[in-house]
Motif scaffolding. Sequence first.
Motif, PDB file in Angstrom:
ATOM      1  N   LYS A 288      15.142   4.916  -6.607  1.00 45.22           N
ATOM      2  CA  LYS A 288      15.637   4.345  -5.329  1.00 45.22           C
ATOM      3  C   LYS A 288      14.486   5.075  -4.418  1.00 45.22           C
ATOM      4  O   LYS A 288      13.987   4.015  -3.565  1.00 45.22           O
ATOM      5  CB  LYS A 288      16.686   4.807  -5.082  1.00 45.22           C
ATOM      6  N   ALA A 289      13.905   6.386  -4.298  1.00 47.83           N
ATOM      7  CA  ALA A 289      13.123   6.675  -3.527  1.00 47.83           C
ATOM      8  C   ALA A 289      11.646   5.996  -3.394  1.00 47.83           C
ATOM      9  O   ALA A 289      11.037   5.640  -2.758  1.00 47.83           O
ATOM     10  CB  ALA A 289      12.827   8.040  -3.754  1.00 47.83           C
ATOM     11  N   ILE A 290      11.487   5.700  -4.709  1.00 48.56           N
ATOM     12  CA  ILE A 290       9.896   5.079  -5.169  1.00 48.56           C
ATOM     13  C   ILE A 290       9.976   3.343  -4.747  1.00 48.56           C
ATOM     14  O   ILE A 290       9.165   2.783  -4.141  1.00 48.56           O
ATOM     15  CB  ILE A 290       9.604   5.033  -6.560  1.00 48.56           C
TER      16      ILE A 290
ATOM     17  N   PHE B 276       9.281   5.920  -0.427  1.00 50.15           N
ATOM     18  CA  PHE B 276       9.109   7.406   0.254  1.00 50.15           C
ATOM     19  C   PHE B 276       8.008   8.098  -0.194  1.00 50.15           C
ATOM     20  O   PHE B 276       7.648   9.152   0.358  1.00 50.15           O
ATOM     21  CB  PHE B 276      10.521   7.923  -0.244  1.00 50.15           C
ATOM     22  N   HIS B 277       7.484   7.633  -1.156  1.00 46.65           N
ATOM     23  CA  HIS B 277       6.205   8.401  -1.783  1.00 46.65           C
ATOM     24  C   HIS B 277       4.854   7.851  -0.957  1.00 46.65           C
ATOM     25  O   HIS B 277       3.805   8.473  -1.177  1.00 46.65           O
ATOM     26  CB  HIS B 277       5.984   8.291  -3.302  1.00 46.65           C
ATOM     27  N   ASN B 278       5.011   6.903  -0.200  1.00 52.62           N
ATOM     28  CA  ASN B 278       3.693   6.336   0.438  1.00 52.62           C
ATOM     29  C   ASN B 278       3.156   7.119   1.891  1.00 52.62           C
ATOM     30  O   ASN B 278       4.089   7.627   2.266  1.00 52.62           O
ATOM     31  CB  ASN B 278       3.947   4.844   0.779  1.00 52.62           C
TER      32      ASN B 278
ATOM     33  N   LEU C 239       8.558  12.241   7.955  1.00 49.06           N
ATOM     34  CA  LEU C 239       8.571  13.431   7.347  1.00 49.06           C
ATOM     35  C   LEU C 239      10.020  13.759   6.645  1.00 49.06           C
ATOM     36  O   LEU C 239      10.001  14.391   5.498  1.00 49.06           O
ATOM     37  CB  LEU C 239       8.896  14.724   8.838  1.00 49.06           C
ATOM     38  N   MET C 240      11.009  12.960   6.995  1.00 49.30           N
ATOM     39  CA  MET C 240      12.507  13.048   6.445  1.00 49.30           C
ATOM     40  C   MET C 240      11.958  12.750   5.050  1.00 49.30           C
ATOM     41  O   MET C 240      12.486  12.904   3.897  1.00 49.30           O
ATOM     42  CB  MET C 240      13.462  12.522   7.055  1.00 49.30           C
ATOM     43  N   ARG C 241      11.587  11.269   5.086  1.00 48.41           N
ATOM     44  CA  ARG C 241      11.262  10.487   3.826  1.00 48.41           C
ATOM     45  C   ARG C 241      10.294  11.180   2.771  1.00 48.41           C
ATOM     46  O   ARG C 241      10.790  11.409   1.663  1.00 48.41           O
ATOM     47  CB  ARG C 241      10.527   8.987   4.110  1.00 48.41           C
TER      48      ARG C 241
END
Length: 232
Positions: free
Chosen positions: A196-198, A202-204, A218-220
């Motif tokens: 889900k993070a990808i 969130f990794h970008n 920053l939280m992501r």
Amino acid sequence: MGEIGFLSHSAMAEPRDEMGNFSEALTMGRMVRAAMALSGATPSQSSVDPYMLRIASMGDSTVDIGRDLAAPFLTTFLQTIGSQFLHIDSKDLRTDFDAIFNNSSTLSDDIISIPDAKIFVVYIYVATGVLVSQDSGALQGLAGALYRKASKLLPAIMKSGNRIEMLSCMLSLALYSMQSPQGGSTWHLVGLAMKKAIAFRFHNDPESLGTIPSHAFLMRRNIFWSLYSIDR
């Protein structure tokens, strides 16, 4: 494909678009509760028990833990586990803890104006602190009761659509499950959260995300790298 097969496949597969196999937040919530219902001791040999699935979404109104009793467990959590992960801000967590207990002698069921996700995280981290404390053997029931009380809030959190809150809660569940087989399958929880993070990117880098507040970025980023650390 059975429910466990779909759950495992989803935990492993990297999504190719934002929604992946989870077209609705409700579906994501069901998958998280299915992971919670697995045996953390032998997840590959277990199946989703409908009874445990109901337990995973129920609360426990009998929890009676005072502020003075809970505070040391939060401290234990922060000292032993919380300091290892970027997404956990000890100052913010203590502020949320103080707001939830609200200077009362017991944990209140009528907490107003505090987001469910914050309540959820505080409950789970206090419960995790119980599990890693010196007296954990005698306090398994307390940890389990707090875990069930937090789990009552999970459906609403999963339906909220708040991506940071959803993944923060899933991370807290994963940390709890690493300390207790009753917490579900860490592998499935982390796999689902990472997928889900990808999907949520969130990794970008911030340049590819358009306008996004610096605090949110920053939280992501911290959530993604905490997930990555557990996954590795």
